[in-house]
Design a protein around this motif. Structure first.
Motif, PDB file in Angstrom:
ATOM      1  N   LYS A   1       0.825  -1.208   0.000  1.00 30.17           N
ATOM      2  CA  LYS A   1       0.000   0.000   0.000  1.00 30.17           C
ATOM      3  C   LYS A   1       0.861   1.261   0.000  1.00 30.17           C
ATOM      4  O   LYS A   1       0.433   2.311  -0.497  1.00 30.17           O
ATOM      5  N   GLN A   2       2.061   1.140   0.548  1.00 34.23           N
ATOM      6  CA  GLN A   2       2.977   2.280   0.571  1.00 34.23           C
ATOM      7  C   GLN A   2       3.818   2.357  -0.694  1.00 34.23           C
ATOM      8  O   GLN A   2       4.643   3.253  -0.836  1.00 34.23           O
ATOM      9  N   GLY A   3       3.616   1.413  -1.613  1.00 30.82           N
ATOM     10  CA  GLY A   3       4.372   1.405  -2.847  1.00 30.82           C
ATOM     11  C   GLY A   3       5.778   0.866  -2.698  1.00 30.82           C
ATOM     12  O   GLY A   3       6.603   1.005  -3.608  1.00 30.82           O
ATOM     13  N   LYS A   4       6.069   0.220  -1.575  1.00 34.38           N
ATOM     14  CA  LYS A   4       7.407  -0.323  -1.319  1.00 34.38           C
ATOM     15  C   LYS A   4       7.437  -1.809  -1.690  1.00 34.38           C
ATOM     16  O   LYS A   4       7.624  -2.685  -0.849  1.00 34.38           O
ATOM     17  N   ARG A   5       7.252  -2.073  -2.965  1.00 29.89           N
ATOM     18  CA  ARG A   5       7.109  -3.444  -3.435  1.00 29.89           C
ATOM     19  C   ARG A   5       8.379  -4.262  -3.221  1.00 29.89           C
ATOM     20  O   ARG A   5       8.322  -5.451  -2.897  1.00 29.89           O
ATOM     21  N   GLY A   6       9.516  -3.626  -3.397  1.00 27.80           N
ATOM     22  CA  GLY A   6      10.776  -4.331  -3.206  1.00 27.80           C
ATOM     23  C   GLY A   6      10.967  -4.785  -1.778  1.00 27.80           C
ATOM     24  O   GLY A   6      11.457  -5.898  -1.512  1.00 27.80           O
ATOM     25  N   GLU A   7      10.559  -3.953  -0.805  1.00 30.27           N
ATOM     26  CA  GLU A   7      10.702  -4.303   0.602  1.00 30.27           C
ATOM     27  C   GLU A   7       9.755  -5.435   0.996  1.00 30.27           C
ATOM     28  O   GLU A   7      10.008  -6.158   1.970  1.00 30.27           O
ATOM     29  N   ALA A   8       8.652  -5.575   0.264  1.00 33.14           N
ATOM     30  CA  ALA A   8       7.698  -6.644   0.574  1.00 33.14           C
ATOM     31  C   ALA A   8       8.200  -8.010   0.126  1.00 33.14           C
ATOM     32  O   ALA A   8       7.704  -9.045   0.589  1.00 33.14           O
ATOM     33  N   THR A   9       9.189  -8.030  -0.753  1.00 33.59           N
ATOM     34  CA  THR A   9       9.666  -9.287  -1.331  1.00 33.59           C
ATOM     35  C   THR A   9      10.133 -10.281  -0.281  1.00 33.59           C
ATOM     36  O   THR A   9       9.784 -11.463  -0.320  1.00 33.59           O
ATOM     37  N   LYS A  10      10.938  -9.831   0.683  1.00 32.43           N
ATOM     38  CA  LYS A  10      11.476 -10.754   1.679  1.00 32.43           C
ATOM     39  C   LYS A  10      10.358 -11.418   2.496  1.00 32.43           C
ATOM     40  O   LYS A  10      10.493 -12.569   2.919  1.00 32.43           O
TER      41      LYS A  10
END
Length: 289
Positions: free
Chosen positions: A176-185
């Motif tokens: 939702k915050q647009g931090k798709r890369g951080e969600a990967t882990k």
């Protein structure tokens, strides 16, 4: 406890507890642990009615349980914290997120007084604190508490329900915050702990409803679309395409647009995340009446 397990349709046990409880309360006054359980069970019984007035009664009995544990187990932070946490969890689960806050916070504060000894309990309290902040849409605060919980949960119980739920919450917040890369882990942690079944329809870790096509809305048209896609090693959707459904030309574009933003748990082979082809998910479009 057996009484509280019955639904509201079981009049006999529900009526019986009203008769038996006063006697139980009198006979157990010298047995604080049993009396605490009775008060907790009776509080849960009232919560099951989902009526505001009954919720007030439930809290009154929960407070009695807390008064007893504070009196008879004075100085035992773990015992006091456990009762407070149970009360908070029950209230939250019954739809009383606002009422649950003080009990969950009290439990967390008590567990935090000896964080090394109570690491797992503190992690659970942090998890429920995060759920409270999620209910108020305070996502940054929720993320902080989930991160703290995961420091312990990933170490001592990485495949447990609390760890998996914590990672799922983090995926939702970060997406939702647009931090798709951080969600990967977090996608990968779930995939590693809970292997996917490639022969079944996939359940996304993050999703949202696609837009209803304007043409379909104007015509009052309903339909269904099955999308086939690839999930890469990071849990992103690649190459989505409609393979079956009704009114595909109308509904497929919006379904494909939505699924591109979904996140899934990647499949693991020999301890490493890999790309998986031929996965499917289903979209059903229908007008609300």
């Amino acid at each position: 406890n057996a009484y509280t397990a019955h639904s509201q349709e079981h009049d006999s046990p529900i009526e019986k507890i009203k008769i038996d409880f006063p006697d139980l309360e009198k006979t157990q006054t010298g047995d604080p642990s049993t009396l605490i359980n009775i008060y907790m069970a009776y509080g849960s019984y009232f919560l099951k009615s989902h009526e505001r007035i009954q919720s007030t009664k439930a809290i009154a009995y929960y407070k009695k349980a807390i008064e007893i544990v504070e009196k008879f187990y004075e100085g035992n932070n773990v015992a006091i914290a456990m009762v407070n946490l149970e009360v908070g969890k029950n209230l939250y689960s019954a739809g009383g997120a606002k009422e649950s806050k003080e009990y969950i916070q009290k439990a967390r504060e008590l567990f935090a007084k000896d964080p090394n000894k109570n690491a797992f309990n503190l992690a659970i309290a942090n998890f429920w604190t995060a759920k409270y902040f999620l209910s108020t849409k305070s996502n940054n605060k929720a993320a902080d508490f989930i991160s703290e919980a995961l420091k312990t949960l990933d170490d001592v119980d990485p495949t447990g329900q609390y760890a998996l739920a914590s990672h799922a919450f983090m995926i939702e917040i970060l997406e939702k915050q647009g931090k798709r890369g951080e969600a990967t882990k977090h996608c990968q942690m779930i995939g590693k702990a809970q292997p996917i079944d490639v022969n079944r329809e996939q359940i996304p870790l993050y999703r949202f409803s696609p837009n209803y096509p304007r043409l379909a809305a104007e015509r009052g048209t309903a339909g269904e679309v099955i999308i086939e896609f690839t999930v890469d090693a990071e849990g992103f959707v690649k190459n989505p395409r409609a393979i079956h459904g009704t009114h595909i030309k109308i509904f497929a574009p919006e379904a494909i647009k939505a699924v591109k933003e979904y996140r899934f748990a990647p499949r693991y082979v020999d301890g490493k995340p890999v790309s998986t082809d031929g996965l499917i998910t289903r979209f059903t479009f229908h007008m609300r009446r």
